[in-house]
Write a protein that holds these residues in place. Structure first.
Motif, PDB file in Angstrom:
ATOM      1  N   GLN A   1       0.798  -1.229   0.000  1.00 50.66           N
ATOM      2  CA  GLN A   1       0.000   0.000   0.000  1.00 50.66           C
ATOM      3  C   GLN A   1       0.833   1.284   0.000  1.00 50.66           C
ATOM      4  OE1 GLN A   1      -2.534  -1.458   3.325  1.00 50.66           O
ATOM      5  NE2 GLN A   1      -4.258  -1.075   1.963  1.00 50.66           N
ATOM      6  N   LYS A   2       2.069   1.219   0.480  1.00 51.92           N
ATOM      7  CA  LYS A   2       2.875   2.435   0.503  1.00 51.92           C
ATOM      8  C   LYS A   2       3.156   2.947  -0.909  1.00 51.92           C
ATOM      9  CE  LYS A   2       7.495   0.294   0.649  1.00 51.92           C
ATOM     10  NZ  LYS A   2       8.771   0.210   1.417  1.00 51.92           N
ATOM     11  N   TYR A   3       3.129   2.025  -1.887  1.00 54.05           N
ATOM     12  CA  TYR A   3       3.421   2.442  -3.257  1.00 54.05           C
ATOM     13  C   TYR A   3       2.218   3.079  -3.949  1.00 54.05           C
ATOM     14  CZ  TYR A   3       7.920   0.090  -2.911  1.00 54.05           C
ATOM     15  OH  TYR A   3       9.195  -0.278  -2.534  1.00 54.05           O
ATOM     16  N   GLU A   4       1.101   3.153  -3.269  1.00 56.05           N
ATOM     17  CA  GLU A   4      -0.014   3.916  -3.821  1.00 56.05           C
ATOM     18  C   GLU A   4       0.306   5.405  -3.856  1.00 56.05           C
ATOM     19  OE1 GLU A   4      -3.693   2.937  -1.860  1.00 56.05           O
ATOM     20  OE2 GLU A   4      -3.797   0.960  -2.789  1.00 56.05           O
ATOM     21  N   ARG A   5       1.368   5.803  -3.137  1.00 57.74           N
ATOM     22  CA  ARG A   5       1.790   7.206  -3.130  1.00 57.74           C
ATOM     23  C   ARG A   5       2.840   7.511  -4.199  1.00 57.74           C
ATOM     24  NH1 ARG A   5       2.399   5.779   2.216  1.00 57.74           N
ATOM     25  NH2 ARG A   5       4.655   6.176   2.146  1.00 57.74           N
ATOM     26  N   VAL A   6       3.260   6.494  -4.954  1.00 60.90           N
ATOM     27  CA  VAL A   6       4.254   6.721  -6.001  1.00 60.90           C
ATOM     28  C   VAL A   6       3.718   7.732  -7.008  1.00 60.90           C
ATOM     29  CG1 VAL A   6       5.371   5.678  -8.005  1.00 60.90           C
ATOM     30  CG2 VAL A   6       5.456   4.525  -5.803  1.00 60.90           C
ATOM     31  N   CYS A   7       4.588   8.637  -7.440  1.00 59.61           N
ATOM     32  CA  CYS A   7       4.198   9.674  -8.386  1.00 59.61           C
ATOM     33  C   CYS A   7       4.316   9.130  -9.810  1.00 59.61           C
ATOM     34  CB  CYS A   7       5.104  10.899  -8.206  1.00 59.61           C
ATOM     35  SG  CYS A   7       4.669  12.281  -9.275  1.00 59.61           S
TER      36      CYS A   7
ATOM     37  N   LEU B   1      14.020   4.616  -9.577  1.00 56.93           N
ATOM     38  CA  LEU B   1      14.644   4.333  -8.284  1.00 56.93           C
ATOM     39  C   LEU B   1      14.326   5.437  -7.282  1.00 56.93           C
ATOM     40  CD1 LEU B   1      18.159   3.020  -9.419  1.00 56.93           C
ATOM     41  CD2 LEU B   1      16.321   1.684  -8.391  1.00 56.93           C
ATOM     42  N   ARG B   2      14.395   6.663  -7.751  1.00 53.05           N
ATOM     43  CA  ARG B   2      14.137   7.800  -6.875  1.00 53.05           C
ATOM     44  C   ARG B   2      12.690   7.811  -6.384  1.00 53.05           C
ATOM     45  NH1 ARG B   2      15.647  11.162 -10.304  1.00 53.05           N
ATOM     46  NH2 ARG B   2      13.663  11.968 -11.082  1.00 53.05           N
ATOM     47  N   ARG B   3      11.771   7.582  -7.276  1.00 50.03           N
ATOM     48  CA  ARG B   3      10.353   7.680  -6.912  1.00 50.03           C
ATOM     49  C   ARG B   3       9.886   6.496  -6.063  1.00 50.03           C
ATOM     50  NH1 ARG B   3       7.076  10.330 -12.042  1.00 50.03           N
ATOM     51  NH2 ARG B   3       8.432  12.158 -12.290  1.00 50.03           N
ATOM     52  N   PHE B   4      10.444   5.318  -6.304  1.00 55.95           N
ATOM     53  CA  PHE B   4      10.041   4.164  -5.497  1.00 55.95           C
ATOM     54  C   PHE B   4      10.731   4.165  -4.132  1.00 55.95           C
ATOM     55  CE2 PHE B   4       8.169   2.506  -9.336  1.00 55.95           C
ATOM     56  CZ  PHE B   4       7.170   1.665  -8.883  1.00 55.95           C
ATOM     57  N   LYS B   5      11.930   4.692  -4.073  1.00 59.34           N
ATOM     58  CA  LYS B   5      12.629   4.751  -2.787  1.00 59.34           C
ATOM     59  C   LYS B   5      11.903   5.666  -1.823  1.00 59.34           C
ATOM     60  CE  LYS B   5      17.172   5.581  -0.699  1.00 59.34           C
ATOM     61  NZ  LYS B   5      18.587   5.956  -0.943  1.00 59.34           N
TER      62      LYS B   5
ATOM     63  N   PRO C   1       8.334   7.119  -1.939  1.00 62.17           N
ATOM     64  CA  PRO C   1       7.020   7.291  -2.564  1.00 62.17           C
ATOM     65  C   PRO C   1       6.444   8.682  -2.305  1.00 62.17           C
ATOM     66  CG  PRO C   1       7.146   5.153  -1.505  1.00 62.17           C
ATOM     67  CD  PRO C   1       8.388   5.912  -1.094  1.00 62.17           C
ATOM     68  N   GLY C   2       6.004   9.330  -3.363  1.00 60.71           N
ATOM     69  CA  GLY C   2       5.491  10.688  -3.264  1.00 60.71           C
ATOM     70  C   GLY C   2       6.452  11.705  -3.826  1.00 60.71           C
ATOM     71  N   SER C   3       7.738  11.333  -3.940  1.00 60.13           N
ATOM     72  CA  SER C   3       8.731  12.256  -4.491  1.00 60.13           C
ATOM     73  C   SER C   3       8.655  12.256  -6.008  1.00 60.13           C
ATOM     74  CB  SER C   3      10.132  11.849  -4.040  1.00 60.13           C
ATOM     75  OG  SER C   3      10.502  10.600  -4.595  1.00 60.13           O
ATOM     76  N   THR C   4       9.199  13.303  -6.619  1.00 60.11           N
ATOM     77  CA  THR C   4       9.224  13.413  -8.071  1.00 60.11           C
ATOM     78  C   THR C   4      10.647  13.350  -8.606  1.00 60.11           C
ATOM     79  OG1 THR C   4       9.255  15.850  -7.923  1.00 60.11           O
ATOM     80  CG2 THR C   4       7.104  14.754  -8.109  1.00 60.11           C
TER      81      THR C   4
END
Length: 545
Positions: free
Chosen positions: A373-379, A536-540, A542-545
């Protein structure tokens, strides 16, 4: 189910039995539900006398359900073709197959009970389906049957080991494949009856055709009958689909036999799935497709997989039949692992059960949610032009494009290709993996929610027991491993047929500018290194761009 499934009508009262055929049970052989329904009908025939104990089969066409579940024209055409084959088989047994188009899923339980009353049905039988909507539908059928004084039951048939039969030491459902697989294997070894073959249904008396049920055999109109197509699901390439994927359980058995006996190491890009191939070998030969499955399954250019996925997804053949076939090769031993081709294929069959167990235990995956569920915040990116290039096989990465063009042309994609294109969409393009999942659902003939959802969620690192987010498929190195001579690529990407050697895997970087431009092939739509770093950046975080 126990509450609503209590029998209200003993066999001595006569009456008939109705089997409700589902989207995943399109066969009469080795089908737990229809075998049980036939047994109940025979009991009623013995106890109720002349005219009693007839078996009736019904299938509901439900376009509103299909739309909600992203069913595609090829999948629906395959269902209709298999229904026609089943009708022929049942006609020979004097068993009527009623195919009824239901305007709404909510009306189905009431409609079913109304038909049951008209046809003097006392017992209703079906097979369990684990998707959330299907579960609610079947619970409603059980409830309606109970209120009408009828007996109804749903049996486990689609998978080898039923959901919720395996638990961790702490009593929880498994979410990691390897320990689950060990438990699955041990459970079958202790309960070998799980892979026993169910008997085919027994024939009704010929008198049914002249009795009050006689009009069921050729009933047309008012929603009854097998249509040539269903509105909204017209299959534009129906003839080609018939060539590649012939319908009927007899075809499925040929596909299985060809996998067991066919010589491996050969290509078959346009061959009919049930075609016996150019050469046959003994089932225990090391050169058979089955015995070299551990190698062949990873080579896109080789006819190394079973090609049974459309038949398993629609229930035209049972997974039990597949396991029994490997046991025949292994001298009646049940083996699971990675050491041999039979072990490896049995392991892959077990994945179908695993994904279904996950679906049953964690129904949120049926509701458009991520397992992780934490990856629901992936951008994610939202670029329709990138998605269109992916769907059309114009990404500039040959293996990705070959796999996508295969899917568009054949309604099917090699499994290695599926992993590659899923990783590319979700990691290189950073497009929401659910868009790809939906496209697969709508275009592949072997559409199966549990397997498709789990495969996409794994590739995107968002599912159960996922690919770690930092493992990102390099489409060029995957191409070199899975299609070393470029045969698969050249078949589906004709622009590259003139290329020799390593250039076919990465023409943009391995040819001169002038040579590349002459091909008429698109440039890569993303740069691998840059796309990888962004993912890598966005999955590490989640929520970052």
């Amino acid at each position: 189910m126990k509450k609503h499934g209590e029998c209200k009508s003993p066999p001595s009262e006569g009456g008939n039995v109705l089997y409700v055929m589902g989207m995943k049970s399109l066969r009469i052989e080795d089908n737990r539900g229809i075998a049980h329904a036939s047994h109940l009908a025979q009991e009623r025939k013995k106890a109720g006398g002349k005219g009693a104990g007839n078996l009736i089969v019904i299938f509901f066409i439900s376009p509103t359900d299909w739309k909600m579940h992203d069913r595609g024209p090829r999948r629906i055409d395959f269902v209709l073709r298999n229904l026609r084959e089943i009708k022929k088989q049942l006609d020979e047994l004097n068993i009527p197959l009623m195919v009824y188009t239901s305007p709404s899923r909510k009306d189905m339980p009431k409609t079913l009970i109304d038909f049951a009353k008209q046809w003097d049905v006392k017992e209703i039988v079906g097979n369990v389906e684990y998707e959330v909507d299907e579960c609610w539908r079947d619970v409603a059928i059980l409830k309606a049957a109970g209120e009408a004084g009828l007996y109804a039951t749903f049996l486990e048939d689609t998978y080898v080991v039923p959901a919720f039969h395996l638990e961790t030491k702490t009593g929880h459902q498994y979410a990691v494949f390897s320990p689950w697989n060990r438990a699955w294997t041990a459970h079958i070894e202790k309960n070998m009856h799980l892979i026993d073959e169910s008997p085919s249904p027994e024939a009704n008396d010929k008198g049914i055709r002249t009795g009050k049920l006689g009009n069921l055999f050729d009933r047309q109109g008012e929603g009854f009958g097998i249509p040539e197509y269903v509105e909204g699901y017209e299959c534009k390439d129906a003839e080609y689909m018939r060539k590649l994927w012939p319908a009927g359980s007899h075809s499925a058995r040929k596909v299985l036999s060809n996998f067991v006996r066919g010589k491996g190491g050969e290509s078959a890009f346009e061959d009919r799935a049930s075609e016996l191939g150019h050469k046959q070998v003994a089932p225990d030969s090391k050169d058979s497709r089955l015995n070299r499955y551990g190698i062949g399954r990873n080579l896109c250019s080789e006819n190394g997989t079973s090609r049974l996925s459309p038949y398993l997804a629609a229930g035209v053949i049972s997974p039990r039949a597949c396991l029994r076939a490997t046991m025949e090769v292994d001298k009646n031993k049940f083996k699971v692992g990675r050491s041999t081709g039979t072990e490896t294929w049995n392991t892959e069959i077990s994945f179908r059960d695993f994904y279904a167990h996950v679906l049953a235990a964690f129904p949120r995956v049926c509701m458009n949610h991520f397992f992780v569920q934490k990856y629901e915040r992936v951008c994610w990116e939202y670029d329709d032009s990138l998605f269109q290039a992916w769907t059309e096989g114009r990404t500039g990465y040959p293996l990705v494009d070959a796999a996508m063009r295969q899917a568009s042309q054949q309604g099917y994609m090699h499994n290695r290709g599926r992993m590659t294109v899923a990783s590319f969409l979700s990691k290189h393009l950073m497009l929401d993996w659910r868009k790809g999942e939906r496209w697969f659902n709508q275009n592949l003939i072997d559409q199966d929610f549990a397997s498709n959802n789990a495969g996409w969620a794994w590739s995107s690192s968002c599912g159960v027991d996922p690919q770690p987010y930092f493992r990102i498929f390099n489409p060029t190195s995957q191409s070199e491993k899975c299609d070393p001579k470029g045969e698969y690529i050249k078949h589906y990407v004709p622009e590259l047929r003139s290329l020799e050697g390593a250039a076919v895997h990465n023409p943009f970087e391995r040819l001169s500018k002038g040579e590349f431009e002459k091909l008429g092939y698109p440039k890569p739509i993303v740069v691998h290194k840059e796309a990888r770093e962004r993912a890598l950046r966005r999955f590490k975080e989640p929520g970052s761009t």
